[in-house]
Write an enzyme that holds these catalytic residues in place. Structure first.
Site, PDB file in Angstrom:
ATOM      1  N   ASP A  48      -2.016  46.991  44.440  1.00 41.07           N
ATOM      2  CA  ASP A  48      -1.032  47.231  45.489  1.00 41.07           C
ATOM      3  C   ASP A  48      -1.537  46.545  46.759  1.00 41.07           C
ATOM      4  O   ASP A  48      -2.715  46.666  47.115  1.00 41.07           O
ATOM      5  CB  ASP A  48      -0.883  48.740  45.706  1.00 41.07           C
ATOM      6  CG  ASP A  48       0.263  49.076  46.642  1.00 41.07           C
ATOM      7  OD1 ASP A  48       1.316  49.484  46.147  1.00 41.07           O
ATOM      8  OD2 ASP A  48       0.080  48.941  47.875  1.00 41.07           O
ATOM      9  N   ASN A  88       5.487  43.502  57.181  1.00 37.50           N
ATOM     10  CA  ASN A  88       6.938  43.505  57.355  1.00 37.50           C
ATOM     11  C   ASN A  88       7.330  43.851  58.791  1.00 37.50           C
ATOM     12  O   ASN A  88       8.220  43.227  59.375  1.00 37.50           O
ATOM     13  CB  ASN A  88       7.579  44.504  56.390  1.00 37.50           C
ATOM     14  CG  ASN A  88       7.785  43.930  54.995  1.00 37.50           C
ATOM     15  OD1 ASN A  88       7.932  42.718  54.845  1.00 37.50           O
ATOM     16  ND2 ASN A  88       7.770  44.781  54.000  1.00 37.50           N
ATOM     17  N   GLU A 126       5.526  46.216  46.470  1.00 41.41           N
ATOM     18  CA  GLU A 126       4.319  45.396  46.637  1.00 41.41           C
ATOM     19  C   GLU A 126       3.284  45.759  45.583  1.00 41.41           C
ATOM     20  O   GLU A 126       2.095  45.558  45.778  1.00 41.41           O
ATOM     21  CB  GLU A 126       3.729  45.574  48.042  1.00 41.41           C
ATOM     22  CG  GLU A 126       3.240  46.948  48.373  1.00 41.41           C
ATOM     23  CD  GLU A 126       4.292  47.846  49.003  1.00 41.41           C
ATOM     24  OE1 GLU A 126       3.917  48.869  49.583  1.00 41.41           O
ATOM     25  OE2 GLU A 126       5.502  47.527  48.907  1.00 41.41           O
ATOM     26  N   ASP A 138       8.563  38.629  52.160  1.00 45.83           N
ATOM     27  CA  ASP A 138       8.951  37.976  50.911  1.00 45.83           C
ATOM     28  C   ASP A 138       8.061  36.775  50.628  1.00 45.83           C
ATOM     29  O   ASP A 138       7.670  36.521  49.480  1.00 45.83           O
ATOM     30  CB  ASP A 138      10.413  37.539  50.973  1.00 45.83           C
ATOM     31  CG  ASP A 138      11.383  38.708  50.931  1.00 45.83           C
ATOM     32  OD1 ASP A 138      10.937  39.824  50.596  1.00 45.83           O
ATOM     33  OD2 ASP A 138      12.573  38.506  51.240  1.00 45.83           O
ATOM     34  N   HIS A 190      10.873  40.925  57.367  1.00 46.03           N
ATOM     35  CA  HIS A 190      10.965  41.032  55.909  1.00 46.03           C
ATOM     36  C   HIS A 190      10.954  39.677  55.226  1.00 46.03           C
ATOM     37  O   HIS A 190      10.489  39.556  54.087  1.00 46.03           O
ATOM     38  CB  HIS A 190      12.218  41.814  55.522  1.00 46.03           C
ATOM     39  CG  HIS A 190      12.120  43.274  55.856  1.00 46.03           C
ATOM     40  ND1 HIS A 190      11.418  44.176  55.096  1.00 46.03           N
ATOM     41  CD2 HIS A 190      12.624  43.983  56.907  1.00 46.03           C
ATOM     42  CE1 HIS A 190      11.497  45.384  55.624  1.00 46.03           C
ATOM     43  NE2 HIS A 190      12.233  45.296  56.726  1.00 46.03           N
TER      44      HIS A 190
END
Length: 338
Positions: free
Chosen positions: A155, A163, A198, A172, A168
């Site tokens: 993770d 973010n 994630e 990505d 965002h």
């Protein structure tokens, strides 16, 4: 005539019907005796010959239909894509071509839908639905070969901060970079999936006693040294890893995921950017409750709450006909990796 099945059938029927009459006219025209018996013999032979020729011609016209029906039955029962060669250029040939082209188009649509239902469109990796279906094959193979099943879950650390700070779209970009970097560190036939927002999961089979730890540490180091460039700024990216070596003969995939998740939780609680073996993690019952996407993975199909959408699948073992571990098309530079 070549382009019309109706004209072909009519010509055959016309010839078969009139062959006895034509034969009698030729017989009499050659000055043969007009006794009833020879005339009857000629008419009978001509009728039989006309019937045989009509049967062969009609069989030649109709047999492609039977082959098409058998091919479609096999396609419906076994999934074998039909192929029937029909010669000529009449309506039957055009019908066969249209039918086969429709079947091929249907196959392409079904495969596209299957890919969309089993992959993550952002990274090009499989999603948890795909992993849930594909892992049973790997576990069966490992059991037959007396191999371990390594489950690695990781993770990204402080992904929400990325973010919130950069937006965002930048998040990505980071996820695509992580997918690409991870893909480079695993074998082509290992299972690699994005199972949450994630969170990623790797399933590998081998008889090596420490394969999963080595792979996880290699990925951790690669991510730590690969700082994606966002807006001209190198953004540090690290991840926490949980690793479990499972016995496919005695453990279910759900149990393996739970134990790997325990290692991931321990890595998060001990400073992050760590690889923790499940045997070094506290017992699962002693840990605080954690929302784990990997546990959801083992308990059912469908998208996780962190998944954005479903897209084309790319399978590392090419079990669905496409390479699932293909790197993302849109590559992102790593600040310290080149």
């Amino acid at each position: 005539m070549r382009g019309s099945l109706v004209i072909k059938v009519f010509a055959v029927c016309f010839g078969a019907i009139h062959l006895p009459l034509i034969s009698l006219l030729l017989y009499l025209g050659l000055g043969r005796p007009s006794d009833p018996v020879p005339i009857l013999v000629v008419a009978l032979v001509a009728t039989l010959l006309g019937s045989a020729l009509a049967f062969l011609a009609v069989y030649q016209f109709v047999s492609p239909i039977d082959r098409l029906v058998k091919a479609m039955d096999r396609y419906q029962k076994e999934g074998v894509e039909p192929f029937v060669e029909v010669r000529g250029s009449d309506g039957l040939r055009r019908l066969a071509d249209k039918l086969l082209s429709l079947v091929r188009a249907q196959e392409l649509n079904m495969r596209a839908l299957q890919r969309q239902a089993n992959s993550d469109p952002l990274t090009g990796l499989g999603n948890r639905r795909w992993l849930h279906n594909a892992v049973s094959v790997e576990m069966s193979r490992a059991a037959r070969r007396d191999q371990w099943v390594w489950v690695v879950v990781f993770d990204l650390d402080h992904f929400k901060t990325i973010n919130d700070t950069y937006g965002h779209a930048a998040g990505d970009d980071v996820l695509m970079t992580v997918a690409e970097v991870t893909h480079r560190q695993v074998r082509p036939y290992d299972l690699l999936a994005r199972v949450g927002g994630e969170e990623f999961c790797i399933v590998a089979t081998d008889d090596a006693p420490s394969l999963g730890i080595i792979v996880a540490e290699r990925i951790r180091a690669a991510l730590e040294s690969c700082n994606p460039i966002i807006g001209g700024i190198a953004v540090p990216v690290t991840a926490s890893f949980g690793v479990h070596r499972g016995d496919p003969r005695t453990e279910s995939f759900e149990d393996m995921l739970r134990r790997a998740d325990a290692g991931l939780y321990a890595a998060k609680g001990n400073g992050r950017n760590l690889v923790v073996d499940s045997k070094d993690a506290p017992p699962i019952g002693d840990q605080p409750q954690r929302v784990s996407l990997t546990i959801e993975l083992a308990e059912g199909d469908g998208q996780t709450a962190g998944d954005k959408q479903s897209g084309p699948i790319h399978s590392p073992a090419e079990r669905l006909g496409v390479n699932l571990n293909r790197p993302p098309d849109r590559r992102r530079e790593c600040g310290n990796s080149r």
